[in-house]
Motif scaffolding. Structure first.
Motif, PDB file in Angstrom:
ATOM      1  N   PRO A 108       3.089 -42.198  88.269  1.00 60.86           N
ATOM      2  CA  PRO A 108       2.928 -40.805  87.851  1.00 60.86           C
ATOM      3  C   PRO A 108       2.136 -39.975  88.865  1.00 60.86           C
ATOM      4  O   PRO A 108       1.149 -40.433  89.440  1.00 60.86           O
ATOM      5  CB  PRO A 108       2.156 -40.913  86.528  1.00 60.86           C
ATOM      6  CG  PRO A 108       2.316 -42.332  86.086  1.00 60.86           C
ATOM      7  CD  PRO A 108       2.431 -43.139  87.343  1.00 60.86           C
ATOM      8  N   HIS A 109       2.582 -38.735  89.052  1.00 62.74           N
ATOM      9  CA  HIS A 109       1.879 -37.768  89.901  1.00 62.74           C
ATOM     10  C   HIS A 109       1.957 -36.412  89.218  1.00 62.74           C
ATOM     11  O   HIS A 109       2.710 -35.528  89.645  1.00 62.74           O
ATOM     12  CB  HIS A 109       2.521 -37.703  91.289  1.00 62.74           C
ATOM     13  CG  HIS A 109       2.281 -38.896  92.140  1.00 62.74           C
ATOM     14  ND1 HIS A 109       1.084 -39.135  92.783  1.00 62.74           N
ATOM     15  CD2 HIS A 109       3.091 -39.939  92.442  1.00 62.74           C
ATOM     16  CE1 HIS A 109       1.172 -40.278  93.466  1.00 62.74           C
ATOM     17  NE2 HIS A 109       2.373 -40.773  93.272  1.00 62.74           N
ATOM     18  N   PRO A 110       1.190 -36.201  88.151  1.00 58.95           N
ATOM     19  CA  PRO A 110       1.310 -34.943  87.404  1.00 58.95           C
ATOM     20  C   PRO A 110       1.010 -33.700  88.234  1.00 58.95           C
ATOM     21  O   PRO A 110       1.658 -32.663  88.054  1.00 58.95           O
ATOM     22  CB  PRO A 110       0.316 -35.117  86.247  1.00 58.95           C
ATOM     23  CG  PRO A 110      -0.596 -36.237  86.668  1.00 58.95           C
ATOM     24  CD  PRO A 110       0.216 -37.121  87.542  1.00 58.95           C
ATOM     25  N   LEU A 111       0.031 -33.769  89.132  1.00 54.59           N
ATOM     26  CA  LEU A 111      -0.264 -32.603  89.964  1.00 54.59           C
ATOM     27  C   LEU A 111       0.864 -32.328  90.952  1.00 54.59           C
ATOM     28  O   LEU A 111       1.213 -31.165  91.216  1.00 54.59           O
ATOM     29  CB  LEU A 111      -1.589 -32.811  90.706  1.00 54.59           C
ATOM     30  CG  LEU A 111      -2.837 -32.900  89.826  1.00 54.59           C
ATOM     31  CD1 LEU A 111      -4.082 -33.105  90.689  1.00 54.59           C
ATOM     32  CD2 LEU A 111      -2.993 -31.651  88.971  1.00 54.59           C
ATOM     33  N   LEU A 112       1.451 -33.382  91.482  1.00 60.21           N
ATOM     34  CA  LEU A 112       2.576 -33.218  92.394  1.00 60.21           C
ATOM     35  C   LEU A 112       3.792 -32.676  91.643  1.00 60.21           C
ATOM     36  O   LEU A 112       4.558 -31.870  92.182  1.00 60.21           O
ATOM     37  CB  LEU A 112       2.908 -34.547  93.067  1.00 60.21           C
ATOM     38  CG  LEU A 112       4.028 -34.533  94.101  1.00 60.21           C
ATOM     39  CD1 LEU A 112       3.720 -33.558  95.231  1.00 60.21           C
ATOM     40  CD2 LEU A 112       4.244 -35.943  94.665  1.00 60.21           C
ATOM     41  N   PHE A 113       3.969 -33.113  90.403  1.00 62.79           N
ATOM     42  CA  PHE A 113       5.064 -32.590  89.580  1.00 62.79           C
ATOM     43  C   PHE A 113       4.909 -31.082  89.406  1.00 62.79           C
ATOM     44  O   PHE A 113       5.871 -30.327  89.541  1.00 62.79           O
ATOM     45  CB  PHE A 113       5.071 -33.285  88.223  1.00 62.79           C
ATOM     46  CG  PHE A 113       6.167 -32.812  87.311  1.00 62.79           C
ATOM     47  CD1 PHE A 113       7.438 -33.358  87.378  1.00 62.79           C
ATOM     48  CD2 PHE A 113       5.923 -31.808  86.379  1.00 62.79           C
ATOM     49  CE1 PHE A 113       8.461 -32.913  86.541  1.00 62.79           C
ATOM     50  CE2 PHE A 113       6.931 -31.348  85.538  1.00 62.79           C
ATOM     51  CZ  PHE A 113       8.195 -31.909  85.619  1.00 62.79           C
ATOM     52  N   ALA A 114       3.695 -30.640  89.122  1.00 60.46           N
ATOM     53  CA  ALA A 114       3.443 -29.202  88.991  1.00 60.46           C
ATOM     54  C   ALA A 114       3.684 -28.483  90.316  1.00 60.46           C
ATOM     55  O   ALA A 114       4.253 -27.378  90.341  1.00 60.46           O
ATOM     56  CB  ALA A 114       2.022 -28.965  88.508  1.00 60.46           C
ATOM     57  N   ALA A 115       3.277 -29.109  91.417  1.00 56.42           N
ATOM     58  CA  ALA A 115       3.480 -28.501  92.734  1.00 56.42           C
ATOM     59  C   ALA A 115       4.965 -28.402  93.065  1.00 56.42           C
ATOM     60  O   ALA A 115       5.401 -27.442  93.720  1.00 56.42           O
ATOM     61  CB  ALA A 115       2.757 -29.319  93.802  1.00 56.42           C
ATOM     62  N   TYR A 116       5.752 -29.381  92.605  1.00 54.56           N
ATOM     63  CA  TYR A 116       7.195 -29.337  92.845  1.00 54.56           C
ATOM     64  C   TYR A 116       7.817 -28.142  92.123  1.00 54.56           C
ATOM     65  O   TYR A 116       8.620 -27.399  92.703  1.00 54.56           O
ATOM     66  CB  TYR A 116       7.841 -30.631  92.379  1.00 54.56           C
ATOM     67  CG  TYR A 116       9.348 -30.613  92.460  1.00 54.56           C
ATOM     68  CD1 TYR A 116       9.996 -30.741  93.681  1.00 54.56           C
ATOM     69  CD2 TYR A 116      10.126 -30.454  91.322  1.00 54.56           C
ATOM     70  CE1 TYR A 116      11.389 -30.712  93.768  1.00 54.56           C
ATOM     71  CE2 TYR A 116      11.505 -30.420  91.389  1.00 54.56           C
ATOM     72  CZ  TYR A 116      12.130 -30.546  92.612  1.00 54.56           C
ATOM     73  OH  TYR A 116      13.500 -30.510  92.689  1.00 54.56           O
ATOM     74  N   GLY A 117       7.453 -27.957  90.852  1.00 58.68           N
ATOM     75  CA  GLY A 117       7.967 -26.796  90.142  1.00 58.68           C
ATOM     76  C   GLY A 117       7.578 -25.498  90.816  1.00 58.68           C
ATOM     77  O   GLY A 117       8.375 -24.548  90.887  1.00 58.68           O
ATOM     78  N   GLN A 118       6.363 -25.451  91.351  1.00 61.64           N
ATOM     79  CA  GLN A 118       5.893 -24.240  92.028  1.00 61.64           C
ATOM     80  C   GLN A 118       6.640 -23.999  93.327  1.00 61.64           C
ATOM     81  O   GLN A 118       6.977 -22.858  93.654  1.00 61.64           O
ATOM     82  CB  GLN A 118       4.390 -24.333  92.286  1.00 61.64           C
ATOM     83  CG  GLN A 118       3.788 -23.052  92.850  1.00 61.64           C
ATOM     84  CD  GLN A 118       3.927 -21.885  91.891  1.00 61.64           C
ATOM     85  OE1 GLN A 118       3.528 -21.985  90.730  1.00 61.64           O
ATOM     86  NE2 GLN A 118       4.516 -20.783  92.358  1.00 61.64           N
ATOM     87  N   VAL A 119       6.917 -25.062  94.082  1.00 62.80           N
ATOM     88  CA  VAL A 119       7.592 -24.860  95.364  1.00 62.80           C
ATOM     89  C   VAL A 119       9.014 -24.344  95.148  1.00 62.80           C
ATOM     90  O   VAL A 119       9.513 -23.526  95.927  1.00 62.80           O
ATOM     91  CB  VAL A 119       7.585 -26.147  96.213  1.00 62.80           C
ATOM     92  CG1 VAL A 119       8.624 -27.153  95.764  1.00 62.80           C
ATOM     93  CG2 VAL A 119       7.811 -25.824  97.693  1.00 62.80           C
ATOM     94  N   LEU A 120       9.669 -24.776  94.077  1.00 61.39           N
ATOM     95  CA  LEU A 120      11.004 -24.238  93.795  1.00 61.39           C
ATOM     96  C   LEU A 120      10.932 -22.741  93.527  1.00 61.39           C
ATOM     97  O   LEU A 120      11.781 -21.978  94.007  1.00 61.39           O
ATOM     98  CB  LEU A 120      11.619 -24.961  92.601  1.00 61.39           C
ATOM     99  CG  LEU A 120      11.949 -26.445  92.777  1.00 61.39           C
ATOM    100  CD1 LEU A 120      12.619 -26.997  91.517  1.00 61.39           C
ATOM    101  CD2 LEU A 120      12.840 -26.688  93.991  1.00 61.39           C
ATOM    102  N   GLN A 121       9.932 -22.320  92.756  1.00 58.29           N
ATOM    103  CA  GLN A 121       9.778 -20.895  92.508  1.00 58.29           C
ATOM    104  C   GLN A 121       9.422 -20.141  93.780  1.00 58.29           C
ATOM    105  O   GLN A 121       9.953 -19.047  94.047  1.00 58.29           O
ATOM    106  CB  GLN A 121       8.692 -20.663  91.445  1.00 58.29           C
ATOM    107  CG  GLN A 121       9.046 -21.166  90.059  1.00 58.29           C
ATOM    108  CD  GLN A 121      10.246 -20.455  89.450  1.00 58.29           C
ATOM    109  OE1 GLN A 121      10.504 -19.281  89.740  1.00 58.29           O
ATOM    110  NE2 GLN A 121      10.984 -21.159  88.617  1.00 58.29           N
ATOM    111  N   ASP A 122       8.530 -20.716  94.583  1.00 58.32           N
ATOM    112  CA  ASP A 122       8.105 -20.045  95.810  1.00 58.32           C
ATOM    113  C   ASP A 122       9.259 -19.863  96.785  1.00 58.32           C
ATOM    114  O   ASP A 122       9.307 -18.867  97.526  1.00 58.32           O
ATOM    115  CB  ASP A 122       6.983 -20.831  96.479  1.00 58.32           C
ATOM    116  CG  ASP A 122       5.675 -20.781  95.702  1.00 58.32           C
ATOM    117  OD1 ASP A 122       5.551 -19.925  94.801  1.00 58.32           O
ATOM    118  OD2 ASP A 122       4.789 -21.604  95.982  1.00 58.32           O
TER     119      ASP A 122
END
Length: 243
Positions: A108-122
Motif C-alpha cells: 500500500p502507498h496511500p499518499l502515492l495513490f492520492a498523488a496519482y489522482g492529483q497528477v491526472l488532474q494536473d
C-alpha cells in the motif's frame, strides 16, 4: 479476502480467455493488485459497467479471492473520467507504465495513490506538462524509498551550492564533482538542482530535470524500453520534446 468499494484506478488491462479481462489496478489501501473481470468483454456491448473498466477513471472496486489474482465483483464510478488529450494522454500513459514497473503487488502507498489522482488532474490544465511529470517522479522515488535530496550533497552532507557541479550516484544521490562532458556520467549545475528543489522546472532546469529523472529512474526500471515512449515518439519528434 473480500474488499468492498475500494478507491482504485486501472493502470492496464489485457484480454483473458474468451470474454474476460485481467486488470492491473492501483488501490488506495491495498496497493497494486491483479483482478480478473469475468465476462467483461462480452458484457461491454450492452453498455454495462464494463465500459468503466478503462484507465484514468476514478473507480470504486469490490473484489474477493484467496489467491494472487482476485476476482472483480463490482465496479462503480467514483467521479467523472479525467479528460486527457494529445500529449496529456501520452504523459498519463507514461505515468501508468512507470507505476506498473515500480510498484510491488500488495504494497500500500496511500499518499502515492492520492498523488496519482492529483497528477491526472494536473495534466489536464498545467501549462508545462514536464513540470507535472518531474514533480510526480520525485514524489514517486521518495514514496518507494529511492528519494534523494536536491539541496544536500549525499556524500559530504554539505549544502548544494549554486555555482557547483554535481553527479548522480544511485547509492548517495547527488555528489559534488567536475562539470565534465561524458554523456554517460552527466553533471548537473547546483543552480538547476536548487531550482528543482523549489519546484521550478523552466529554462535550463527543465532539461537538467529531464536528464536527472531519467538517470535516477533507470536504476529501477531496468533495461526494457518504456512502451509509452514508443507510442508518442513520432509526435515528440515533431515538437522536439522528450519524456
Amino acid at each position: 479476502m473480500r474488499v468492498n468499494l475500494q478507491p482504485s484506478y486501472i493502470l492496464h488491462s489485457r484480454a483473458y480467455r474468451d470474454s474476460s479481462l485481467i486488470l492491473e489496478v492501483f488501490t488506495a489501501e491495498h496497493g497494486r493488485l491483479s483482478l480478473v473481470a469475468k465476462g467483461a468483454r462480452r458484457r461491454a456491448r450492452g453498455g454495462s459497467t464494463a465500459a468503466l473498466l478503462q484507465p484514468f477513471i476514478p473507480l470504486l472496486l469490490s473484489f474477493s479471492g484467496r489467491g494472487e489474482m482476485k476476482t472483480l465483483t463490482q465496479v462503480e464510478s467514483a467521479a467523472a473520467p479525467v479528460a486527457l488529450r494529445a500529449e496529456q494522454l501520452y504523459s498519463a500513459m507514461y505515468v501508468n507504465e512507470v507505476l506498473m514497473r515500480l510498484l510491488h503487488r500488495h504494497d500500500p502507498h496511500p499518499l502515492l495513490f492520492a498523488a496519482y489522482g492529483q497528477v491526472l488532474q494536473d495534466l489536464t490544465d498545467a501549462p508545462l506538462l514536464e513540470a507535472v511529470l518531474r514533480r510526480f517522479e520525485l514524489g514517486l522515488l521518495d514514496a518507494l524509498g529511492y528519494g534523494f535530496s536536491l539541496q544536500q550533497d549525499g556524500s559530504s552532507g554539505d549544502a548544494i551550492e549554486a555555482e557547483g557541479w554535481y553527479h548522480f550516484h544511485p547509492d548517495f544521490g547527488l555528489i559534488r564533482g567536475g562539470q565534465g562532458v561524458d554523456p554517460s556520467h552527466p553533471a548537473y549545475s547546483g543552480g538547476d538542482l536548487l531550482a528543482m528543489s523549489r519546484g521550478e522546472f523552466a529554462g535550463d532546469a527543465r532539461l537538467a530535470a529531464r536528464r536527472l529523472m531519467r538517470q535516477a529512474l533507470a536504476q529501477h526500471l531496468g533495461d526494457a524500453p518504456l512502451k509509452s515512449r514508443d507510442l508518442f515518439r513520432g509526435r515528440l519528434k515533431q515538437t522536439g520534446e522528450q519524456r
